[in-house]
Write an enzyme that holds these catalytic residues in place. Sequence first.
Site, short mmCIF file in Angstrom:
data_model
loop_
_atom_site.label_atom_id
_atom_site.label_comp_id
_atom_site.label_asym_id
_atom_site.label_seq_id
_atom_site.Cartn_x
_atom_site.Cartn_y
_atom_site.Cartn_z
N GLY A 1 -27.30 0.40 -8.55
CA GLY A 1 -27.04 0.37 -9.99
C GLY A 1 -25.95 1.34 -10.39
O GLY A 1 -25.44 2.11 -9.57
N ASN A 2 -25.62 1.34 -11.67
CA ASN A 2 -24.60 2.22 -12.21
C ASN A 2 -24.66 2.19 -13.72
O ASN A 2 -25.33 1.32 -14.30
CB ASN A 2 -23.20 1.83 -11.70
CG ASN A 2 -23.00 0.32 -11.63
OD1 ASN A 2 -22.81 -0.34 -12.64
ND2 ASN A 2 -23.10 -0.23 -10.42
N GLU B 1 -18.59 -1.14 -9.22
CA GLU B 1 -18.72 -2.17 -10.27
C GLU B 1 -17.93 -1.82 -11.53
O GLU B 1 -18.17 -2.40 -12.59
CB GLU B 1 -20.20 -2.34 -10.64
CG GLU B 1 -21.12 -2.68 -9.49
CD GLU B 1 -20.95 -4.10 -8.97
OE1 GLU B 1 -19.89 -4.72 -9.22
OE2 GLU B 1 -21.87 -4.58 -8.31
N HIS C 1 -26.47 -0.95 -15.41
CA HIS C 1 -26.68 -1.98 -14.38
C HIS C 1 -27.81 -1.53 -13.46
O HIS C 1 -27.76 -0.42 -12.92
CB HIS C 1 -25.40 -2.21 -13.59
CG HIS C 1 -25.58 -3.06 -12.37
ND1 HIS C 1 -26.29 -4.25 -12.39
CD2 HIS C 1 -25.16 -2.90 -11.09
CE1 HIS C 1 -26.28 -4.78 -11.17
NE2 HIS C 1 -25.61 -3.97 -10.37
N HIS D 1 -31.07 -2.74 -10.47
CA HIS D 1 -31.60 -3.68 -9.49
C HIS D 1 -33.12 -3.73 -9.66
O HIS D 1 -33.87 -3.72 -8.68
CB HIS D 1 -31.23 -3.25 -8.07
CG HIS D 1 -29.77 -3.26 -7.80
ND1 HIS D 1 -29.20 -2.58 -6.74
CD2 HIS D 1 -28.73 -3.86 -8.44
CE1 HIS D 1 -27.89 -2.76 -6.74
NE2 HIS D 1 -27.59 -3.54 -7.76
#
Length: 220
Positions: free
Chosen positions: A33-34, A81, A100, A102
Site C-alpha cells: 500500500g501507499n 504507485e 491505497h 491491500h
Amino acid sequence: MAQERMLMEKERALVVEFGMRMVQSGLTTGTGGNLSVFRRESGLLAVSPSGIAYDRLSPGDVVVLTLDGEVVDGTRTPTSELSFHQALYRVRSEVGAVVHTHSPYATTMACLGWEIPPVHYLVGFSGKKVPLAPYATFGTERLAAGVAGAIGDYNALLLANHGLVTVGVDLPSAFAAAEEIEFVARIYYQARTVGTPQILSDAEMARVIEKFRTYGQKKA
C-alpha cells in the site's frame, strides 16, 4: 541557531501516522500500500516512499514532489504507485489525499472481479457503490489511466487483482473511507456465503449520502 523547518512537515507527519494506522487496522501488511497528501496551494504532494516498512518510517523518509513528479525534498524513492496518485489529483480537483491498501476483503472482491454494491449503507463512504478498475501491472501508466478513468465521482475504487484505493479532502477522510469499505466488503463476502444479500436502492443511497454531508460534530 533555530532549526530549519522541514518542507511540508505536517503532511509528512500525517503520512507516517496513517501509514502506521494502515498496518494496525489490518488494511495492509509489510510495505504494501501507499498514501499521499496534496497541498494544492503550493502544488506539492507528500508521498510514502517505496519499500520501507511503516514502523520504520519517519517524516524525513516521506518524499515531497511536484504534481509532475519533480522531487523537491527527500532522498528516498517515492512509491512505485506514484502515477495513479498524480492521476487522481488531476481528475478530482477536490481531492487532497489518496490511500491505497491491500485490505483482505476488499482485495478479495477485486480478485473476484466484483464491484461492491450498496449491501450496507456505509458503502456511502464511496458513493452508491464501489466500482472496479481493470487489471494492469502495478506502477504502470496503464494502471494510472485505468484508475483515473474508473474513479468517476466515487471516493473508493477496487483495483482488479490488486487492492483498494480511496480518496478524500484530507488524509483522515480518505483513511476513513478505506476502513469503512473494508468493513462493507467483509459484510458482502459473508452475506454471499450464506445467501443472497439484499441491496439498497439508488434512492435510499441518495438519502444516505445526503445525510453523510451533515453527520458528526460541526465547528461552532
